[in-house]
Every structure is written in structure tokens, then in C-alpha cells.
Design a protein around this motif. Structure first.
Motif, PDB file in Angstrom:
ATOM      1  N   TRP A  84       8.233   0.933   4.277  1.00 25.59           N
ATOM      2  CA  TRP A  84       8.784   0.966   2.901  1.00 25.59           C
ATOM      3  C   TRP A  84       9.354  -0.280   2.384  1.00 25.59           C
ATOM      4  O   TRP A  84      10.204  -0.873   3.000  1.00 25.59           O
ATOM      5  CB  TRP A  84      10.236   2.114   2.985  1.00 25.59           C
ATOM      6  N   ARG A  85       8.583  -0.680   1.462  1.00 27.67           N
ATOM      7  CA  ARG A  85       9.104  -1.971   0.719  1.00 27.67           C
ATOM      8  C   ARG A  85      10.235  -1.706  -0.303  1.00 27.67           C
ATOM      9  O   ARG A  85       9.995  -0.740  -1.260  1.00 27.67           O
ATOM     10  CB  ARG A  85       7.693  -2.530   0.050  1.00 27.67           C
ATOM     11  N   ILE A  86      11.202  -2.266  -0.305  1.00 29.86           N
ATOM     12  CA  ILE A  86      12.499  -2.287  -1.008  1.00 29.86           C
ATOM     13  C   ILE A  86      12.399  -3.142  -2.265  1.00 29.86           C
ATOM     14  O   ILE A  86      12.269  -4.508  -1.629  1.00 29.86           O
ATOM     15  CB  ILE A  86      13.662  -2.147  -0.110  1.00 29.86           C
ATOM     16  N   ASP A  87      12.402  -3.072  -3.422  1.00 30.92           N
ATOM     17  CA  ASP A  87      12.281  -3.975  -4.262  1.00 30.92           C
ATOM     18  C   ASP A  87      13.695  -4.200  -4.746  1.00 30.92           C
ATOM     19  O   ASP A  87      14.678  -3.559  -5.477  1.00 30.92           O
ATOM     20  CB  ASP A  87      11.640  -3.435  -5.784  1.00 30.92           C
ATOM     21  N   THR A  88      14.529  -5.440  -4.229  1.00 33.53           N
ATOM     22  CA  THR A  88      15.655  -5.673  -4.111  1.00 33.53           C
ATOM     23  C   THR A  88      16.116  -6.046  -5.517  1.00 33.53           C
ATOM     24  O   THR A  88      17.382  -5.913  -5.937  1.00 33.53           O
ATOM     25  CB  THR A  88      16.235  -6.710  -3.422  1.00 33.53           C
ATOM     26  N   SER A  89      15.088  -6.427  -6.505  1.00 31.60           N
ATOM     27  CA  SER A  89      15.438  -6.877  -7.980  1.00 31.60           C
ATOM     28  C   SER A  89      15.924  -5.706  -8.690  1.00 31.60           C
ATOM     29  O   SER A  89      16.504  -5.831  -9.893  1.00 31.60           O
ATOM     30  CB  SER A  89      14.230  -7.483  -8.609  1.00 31.60           C
ATOM     31  N   LEU A  90      15.583  -4.615  -8.227  1.00 31.64           N
ATOM     32  CA  LEU A  90      15.935  -3.150  -9.049  1.00 31.64           C
ATOM     33  C   LEU A  90      17.432  -2.672  -8.555  1.00 31.64           C
ATOM     34  O   LEU A  90      17.682  -1.575  -9.157  1.00 31.64           O
ATOM     35  CB  LEU A  90      14.817  -2.183  -8.732  1.00 31.64           C
ATOM     36  N   LEU A  91      18.031  -3.375  -7.785  1.00 33.87           N
ATOM     37  CA  LEU A  91      19.395  -2.969  -6.972  1.00 33.87           C
ATOM     38  C   LEU A  91      20.166  -4.154  -7.389  1.00 33.87           C
ATOM     39  O   LEU A  91      19.940  -5.331  -7.168  1.00 33.87           O
ATOM     40  CB  LEU A  91      19.032  -2.821  -5.481  1.00 33.87           C
ATOM     41  N   ASP A  92      21.611  -3.805  -7.566  1.00 30.89           N
ATOM     42  CA  ASP A  92      22.501  -4.651  -7.746  1.00 30.89           C
ATOM     43  C   ASP A  92      23.424  -4.352  -6.420  1.00 30.89           C
ATOM     44  O   ASP A  92      24.859  -4.003  -6.428  1.00 30.89           O
ATOM     45  CB  ASP A  92      23.319  -4.339  -8.860  1.00 30.89           C
ATOM     46  N   PHE A  93      22.970  -4.663  -5.385  1.00 29.00           N
ATOM     47  CA  PHE A  93      23.499  -4.589  -3.842  1.00 29.00           C
ATOM     48  C   PHE A  93      23.725  -5.994  -3.178  1.00 29.00           C
ATOM     49  O   PHE A  93      22.827  -6.988  -3.410  1.00 29.00           O
ATOM     50  CB  PHE A  93      22.871  -3.689  -3.050  1.00 29.00           C
ATOM     51  N   ASP A  94      24.603  -5.868  -2.525  1.00 30.34           N
ATOM     52  CA  ASP A  94      24.875  -6.922  -1.479  1.00 30.34           C
ATOM     53  C   ASP A  94      24.262  -6.673  -0.254  1.00 30.34           C
ATOM     54  O   ASP A  94      24.180  -5.714   0.039  1.00 30.34           O
ATOM     55  CB  ASP A  94      26.439  -7.370  -1.104  1.00 30.34           C
ATOM     56  N   TRP A  95      23.640  -7.844   0.159  1.00 33.99           N
ATOM     57  CA  TRP A  95      22.926  -7.751   1.541  1.00 33.99           C
ATOM     58  C   TRP A  95      23.563  -8.575   2.614  1.00 33.99           C
ATOM     59  O   TRP A  95      24.065  -9.677   2.290  1.00 33.99           O
ATOM     60  CB  TRP A  95      21.298  -8.033   1.367  1.00 33.99           C
ATOM     61  N   PHE A  96      23.449  -8.106   3.929  1.00 29.79           N
ATOM     62  CA  PHE A  96      24.176  -8.954   4.978  1.00 29.79           C
ATOM     63  C   PHE A  96      23.202  -8.934   6.250  1.00 29.79           C
ATOM     64  O   PHE A  96      22.293  -8.221   6.096  1.00 29.79           O
ATOM     65  CB  PHE A  96      25.421  -7.931   5.369  1.00 29.79           C
ATOM     66  N   ILE A  97      23.911  -9.793   7.101  1.00 29.01           N
ATOM     67  CA  ILE A  97      23.007 -10.237   8.321  1.00 29.01           C
ATOM     68  C   ILE A  97      23.104  -8.872   9.087  1.00 29.01           C
ATOM     69  O   ILE A  97      24.418  -8.064   9.220  1.00 29.01           O
ATOM     70  CB  ILE A  97      23.329 -11.056   9.122  1.00 29.01           C
ATOM     71  N   ASP A  98      22.338  -8.207   9.693  1.00 29.00           N
ATOM     72  CA  ASP A  98      22.401  -7.086  10.491  1.00 29.00           C
ATOM     73  C   ASP A  98      23.354  -7.350  11.731  1.00 29.00           C
ATOM     74  O   ASP A  98      23.016  -8.008  12.636  1.00 29.00           O
ATOM     75  CB  ASP A  98      20.948  -6.442  11.224  1.00 29.00           C
ATOM     76  N   PRO A  99      24.523  -6.698  12.063  1.00 28.02           N
ATOM     77  CA  PRO A  99      25.307  -7.152  12.630  1.00 28.02           C
ATOM     78  C   PRO A  99      24.987  -6.639  14.345  1.00 28.02           C
ATOM     79  O   PRO A  99      25.417  -7.265  15.227  1.00 28.02           O
ATOM     80  CB  PRO A  99      26.725  -6.230  12.687  1.00 28.02           C
ATOM     81  N   TYR A 100      24.049  -5.577  14.400  1.00 25.46           N
ATOM     82  CA  TYR A 100      23.419  -5.320  15.797  1.00 25.46           C
ATOM     83  C   TYR A 100      22.320  -6.145  16.383  1.00 25.46           C
ATOM     84  O   TYR A 100      22.128  -6.227  17.642  1.00 25.46           O
ATOM     85  CB  TYR A 100      22.740  -3.992  15.509  1.00 25.46           C
ATOM     86  N   MET A 101      21.847  -7.142  15.348  1.00 24.58           N
ATOM     87  CA  MET A 101      20.876  -8.052  15.750  1.00 24.58           C
ATOM     88  C   MET A 101      21.361  -9.326  16.297  1.00 24.58           C
ATOM     89  O   MET A 101      20.473 -10.184  16.897  1.00 24.58           O
ATOM     90  CB  MET A 101      19.849  -8.258  14.822  1.00 24.58           C
ATOM     91  N   VAL A 102      22.683  -9.511  15.891  1.00 19.56           N
ATOM     92  CA  VAL A 102      23.273 -11.074  16.608  1.00 19.56           C
ATOM     93  C   VAL A 102      23.123 -11.143  17.969  1.00 19.56           C
ATOM     94  O   VAL A 102      22.799 -12.212  18.415  1.00 19.56           O
ATOM     95  CB  VAL A 102      24.774 -10.974  16.079  1.00 19.56           C
ATOM     96  N   GLU A 103      23.349 -10.297  18.947  1.00 24.57           N
ATOM     97  CA  GLU A 103      22.917 -10.474  20.396  1.00 24.57           C
ATOM     98  C   GLU A 103      21.645  -9.866  20.592  1.00 24.57           C
ATOM     99  O   GLU A 103      21.198 -10.555  21.438  1.00 24.57           O
ATOM    100  CB  GLU A 103      24.049  -9.465  21.062  1.00 24.57           C
ATOM    101  N   ASP A 104      21.063  -8.940  19.972  1.00 27.08           N
ATOM    102  CA  ASP A 104      19.731  -8.663  20.296  1.00 27.08           C
ATOM    103  C   ASP A 104      18.454  -9.523  20.101  1.00 27.08           C
ATOM    104  O   ASP A 104      17.388  -9.351  20.791  1.00 27.08           O
ATOM    105  CB  ASP A 104      19.518  -6.972  19.834  1.00 27.08           C
TER     106      ASP A 104
END
Length: 184
Positions: A84-104
Motif C-alpha cells: 500500500w502506497r500512502i500519499d503523504t501530501s494528501l494528509l496533514d499528519f505528523d510522522w515519527f521514527i518507528d519506536p520498535y525499530m530503534v533496537e531491531d
């Protein structure tokens, strides 16, 4: 791993226009996502500027199980997912680094992946911002050159990532467009 609240997460300043969310491939799941969008549990997770399908979640976890079984060849395993491709230009959302990937990340991913490639948002993704793509083995193996036409000229573009080899799903994307038009 300790769960983090959204205020503790590291915000991504320049998320790519297109990020990718990967789900197991079930027709009923694709139809449900086409109707309702991607519904967060805690977050909706996505891949930002990731180049290798092998570094994608859930593939890098599932491939460990696959190594124990000789039922599928590696290249066929990518068929088990919807992209699924998400077009972020159509959304007014904040995005964050995935906290579960920090260690993995150092355990599961190649040296080509970084934390900036794994992002999340605490928001649902509505259907109008989604486009479904499917894995095509022949395109993946041949890595076709893309031709871009703009204002009377053509440019040959190299295949920059494995995601460039994915194929637009006419059926599900047509269904999404039908629902959007019906609800206007």
C-alpha cells in the motif's frame, strides 16, 4: 521494549511524498482496507525511502520462518504481501521514527537501511490516500527502466528501488475510486 507515548517519539521533518505500508495478501483484507483505510492499532507503520524489499517489515521477520521451511523460494515470498502506497501530501499528519525499530534495525535489516526508513503515525490513513500495488516477479528480476514523459520530452529513469518494480492493482484501486466518487 518499553512503549513510548507519541510526545516521546522523534518526529520526521521531511517524510517522503510516498511511504509504503505492507500487509499480508488476503483479498478480504485488501477490500477492507479499500473501504475503511488503514486503521491504527497504536500507530500505522510505513517505510520511508526504503530501497530493498528484503529490509521491509514484515518480510524480514517472516523470512526467518521461511528459512526454516523449504516450501517457498525467496523471490516467491514477496507475493504473500500487499504493498500500500500512502500519499503523504494528501494528509496533514505528523510522522515519527518507528519506536520498535530503534533496537531491531541492527538485528533484522541490511546496512542499507536506517531508522529514517521506518516511520509511523498515530493517525488512521483514509482510503483516498492509498494505492495498492502487487509484486511482479518478472519485473523484480528484470528491473525495468522507467520512461517519464513531460512537456514533449522523454527521460529514461533507472529502477532505483525494489518498490519501483511493483505493479498497480487495477481492481482494488478502481474500487477505491468508485467508493470515493460515490461518497462525493
Amino acid at each position: 521494549m518499553k512503549k513510548q507515548c507519541v510526545t516521546e517519539l522523534e518526529k520526521i521533518k521531511n517524510v517522503s511524498r510516498y511511504v509504503w505500508h505492507i500487509t499480508p495478501s488476503f483479498q478480504s483484507s485488501a477490500l477492507s482496507i479499500a473501504e475503511e483505510g488503514l486503521i491504527k492499532n497504536e500507530f500505522v507503520f510505513a517505510h520511508n525511502n526504503l530501497r530493498r524489499l528484503g529490509d521491509s517489515y514484515p518480510y524480514f521477520i517472516d523470512s526467518l520462518d521461511m528459512m526454516m521451511s523449504k516450501d517457498l523460494e525467496d523471490k516467491d515470498f514477496f507475493l504473500a504481501y500487499d504493498y500500500w502506497r500512502i500519499d503523504t501530501s494528501l494528509l496533514d499528519f505528523d510522522w515519527f521514527i518507528d519506536p520498535y525499530m530503534v533496537e531491531d534495525i541492527s538485528i533484522y535489516c541490511s546496512r542499507f537501511a536506517s531508522l529514517q526508513n521506518y516511520v509511523c503515525t498515530p493517525n488512521d490513513i483514509p482510503p483516498h490516500a492509498l494505492t495498492l500495488f502487487n509484486f511482479d516477479n518478472s519485473r523484480y528480476l528484470s528491473r525495468p527502466t522507467r520512461v517519464k514523459y513531460y512537456e514533449g520530452s522523454a527521460s529514461a529513469l533507472p529502477c532505483r528501488s525494489d518498490f519501483d518494480t511493483l505493479v498497480y492493482d487495477n481492481s482494488i484501486n478502481g474500487f477505491i475510486k468508485h467508493l470515493i466518487n460515490k461518497n462525493k
